[in-house]
Design a protein around this motif. Structure first.
Motif, PDB file in Angstrom:
ATOM      1  N   VAL A  27     -31.274 -34.160 -17.452  1.00 14.79           N
ATOM      2  CA  VAL A  27     -31.551 -33.611 -16.120  1.00 14.79           C
ATOM      3  C   VAL A  27     -31.692 -32.090 -16.214  1.00 14.79           C
ATOM      4  O   VAL A  27     -30.726 -31.398 -16.515  1.00 14.79           O
ATOM      5  N   PHE A  28     -32.927 -31.615 -15.968  1.00 12.05           N
ATOM      6  CA  PHE A  28     -33.200 -30.177 -16.093  1.00 12.05           C
ATOM      7  C   PHE A  28     -33.351 -29.541 -14.720  1.00 12.05           C
ATOM      8  O   PHE A  28     -34.421 -29.096 -14.352  1.00 12.05           O
ATOM      9  N   LYS A  29     -32.268 -29.543 -13.959  1.00  9.42           N
ATOM     10  CA  LYS A  29     -32.312 -28.900 -12.638  1.00  9.42           C
ATOM     11  C   LYS A  29     -31.884 -27.460 -12.768  1.00  9.42           C
ATOM     12  O   LYS A  29     -31.033 -27.131 -13.575  1.00  9.42           O
ATOM     13  N   ALA A  88     -27.277 -23.336 -21.299  1.00 11.15           N
ATOM     14  CA  ALA A  88     -26.756 -22.108 -20.704  1.00 11.15           C
ATOM     15  C   ALA A  88     -27.022 -22.107 -19.193  1.00 11.15           C
ATOM     16  O   ALA A  88     -26.220 -21.583 -18.422  1.00 11.15           O
ATOM     17  N   CYS A  89     -28.148 -22.669 -18.785  1.00 13.51           N
ATOM     18  CA  CYS A  89     -28.495 -22.686 -17.352  1.00 13.51           C
ATOM     19  C   CYS A  89     -28.576 -24.106 -16.787  1.00 13.51           C
ATOM     20  O   CYS A  89     -28.242 -24.337 -15.638  1.00 13.51           O
ATOM     21  N   HIS A  90     -29.058 -25.060 -17.600  1.00 20.63           N
ATOM     22  CA  HIS A  90     -29.197 -26.446 -17.142  1.00 20.63           C
ATOM     23  C   HIS A  90     -27.998 -27.236 -17.665  1.00 20.63           C
ATOM     24  O   HIS A  90     -28.057 -27.827 -18.750  1.00 20.63           O
ATOM     25  N   SER A  91     -26.923 -27.267 -16.866  1.00 25.65           N
ATOM     26  CA  SER A  91     -25.676 -27.844 -17.391  1.00 25.65           C
ATOM     27  C   SER A  91     -25.787 -29.339 -17.698  1.00 25.65           C
ATOM     28  O   SER A  91     -25.009 -29.866 -18.483  1.00 25.65           O
ATOM     29  N   SER A  92     -26.765 -30.021 -17.113  1.00 27.12           N
ATOM     30  CA  SER A  92     -26.914 -31.460 -17.382  1.00 27.12           C
ATOM     31  C   SER A  92     -28.087 -31.751 -18.314  1.00 27.12           C
ATOM     32  O   SER A  92     -28.530 -32.899 -18.414  1.00 27.12           O
ATOM     33  N   ALA A  93     -28.579 -30.724 -18.984  1.00 22.61           N
ATOM     34  CA  ALA A  93     -29.782 -30.886 -19.813  1.00 22.61           C
ATOM     35  C   ALA A  93     -29.620 -31.983 -20.863  1.00 22.61           C
ATOM     36  O   ALA A  93     -30.546 -32.740 -21.122  1.00 22.61           O
ATOM     37  N   GLU A  94     -28.459 -32.064 -21.445  1.00 23.35           N
ATOM     38  CA  GLU A  94     -28.264 -33.038 -22.517  1.00 23.35           C
ATOM     39  C   GLU A  94     -28.335 -34.472 -21.994  1.00 23.35           C
ATOM     40  O   GLU A  94     -28.630 -35.392 -22.742  1.00 23.35           O
ATOM     41  N   HIS A 125     -26.942 -27.518 -32.324  1.00 22.63           N
ATOM     42  CA  HIS A 125     -27.705 -27.120 -31.133  1.00 22.63           C
ATOM     43  C   HIS A 125     -27.773 -28.296 -30.175  1.00 22.63           C
ATOM     44  O   HIS A 125     -27.352 -29.410 -30.509  1.00 22.63           O
ATOM     45  N   MET A 126     -28.318 -28.062 -28.982  1.00 25.95           N
ATOM     46  CA  MET A 126     -28.452 -29.161 -28.032  1.00 25.95           C
ATOM     47  C   MET A 126     -29.272 -30.283 -28.664  1.00 25.95           C
ATOM     48  O   MET A 126     -30.191 -30.006 -29.440  1.00 25.95           O
TER      49      MET A 126
END
Lengths: 159, 139
Positions: free
Chosen positions: A157-159, A148-154, A47-48
């Motif tokens: 960055v949760f834009k 799935a929605c926040h491509s830079s989450a890892e 998982h992430m």
């Protein structure tokens, strides 16, 4: 024609644009990412690699002590790996970081509480009030699939 | 110039890396073969065909979300997959497109332990593990 009257406006505009372009420095949508290779591999294969700032240290400690039932799955690891991961997650936990988004999440954690699901924090829920159809999208699979929605989450960055 | 030399060195070393990876995979297979014989001294050689059957069978003992290996790995082992529970992308299992597969014994054993429990609802036998790797090595 002089450009001078425009300058303060332009400076302000530039500053705002810069902040928008660099959420890392804007604060609230930023969560320091996982930088430990063991955590990235052992947690991130399935998982992430969720940022430790989303939960307090005692939550992570509880989680690392219950890997035989990790959200219904047995994900037991060797003890040396468990201790490396526990040390990293607790050292960078939300109540340790305690600023920016981490502080916002910690605000909702009961004293002594050991929540396990990041997606149940009111700060998460407040920002994810979507119709059921959004959650049923095949690329989403589950609420914990930030990417799935926040491509830079890892990268935090949760834009 | 230096960059070009480095590229040449990397290209020249590629076959070595592939051979090394094969040796590690062979060692893993040899280990499972020894374990299979320990269970049954008359155990047959590993079979890619049985491995494929294992890969495609829909089981009933495990998690219904992962009734078969294909639930996450798709019906094509050469294609990237997706974890059926978390949505996490999974690199292809087929060795031809992902030569890193089945080269680290600890990772292989850990993954079999988890996946067999989730998909089959039981542990896989050493024979099944060897069959599976043999199938994927030919894909």
């Amino acid at each position: 024609m002089s450009v001078r009257p425009l300058t303060p406006t332009f400076t302000l505009l530039a500053a705002v644009l810069l902040l928008l372009a660099c959420p890392a420095y804007a604060g609230d949508d930023w969560m320091p990412p996982v930088r430990d290779a063991t955590v990235q591999k052992e947690c991130g294969t399935c998982h992430m690699t969720f940022q430790p700032g989303f939960l307090p240290a005692r939550s992570w400690s509880r989680m690392m002590g219950s890997l035989s039932d990790h959200f219904g799955e047995d994900v037991t690891l060797m003890n040396d790996k468990i201790e490396i991961i526990r040390a990293y997650l607790t050292a960078n936990a939300g109540d340790v970081v305690n600023q920016g988004r981490a502080a916002k999440y910690m605000h909702w954690v009961a004293p002594g509480g050991t929540p396990q699901r990041i997606t149940e924090n009111p700060d998460f829920l407040r920002k994810h009030r979507f119709p059921e159809s959004v959650w049923k999208d095949p690329k989403v699979v589950t609420k914990s699939n930030c990417l799935a929605c926040h491509s830079s989450a890892e990268r935090g960055v949760f834009k | 110039m230096i960059r070009r030399l480095m590229l040449a060195a990397v290209v020249a070393a590629l076959p070595l890396v592939v051979i090394a990876a094969d040796a590690r995979r062979d060692a893993i297979l040899a280990d499972y073969a020894a374990k299979a014989r320990a269970v049954d001294p008359g155990a047959t050689a590993f079979s890619a065909q049985r491995g494929e059957t294992l890969f495609r069978t829909k089981w009933t003992g495990g998690d219904p979300r992962t009734a078969s290996c294909t639930a996450c790995h798709t019906a094509d082992p050469r294609a990237p997959g997706q974890n059926a529970k978390t949505g996490r992308p999974i690199e292809p299992v087929a060795v031809s497109v992902n030569p890193k597969r089945f080269t680290d014994p600890a990772t292989v054993e850990k993954q079999f332990t988890r996946d067999c429990k989730n998909v089959l609802g039981r542990e896989c036998t050493p024979l099944e593990k060897g069959d599976y790797i043999t199938f994927m090595a030919g894909q």
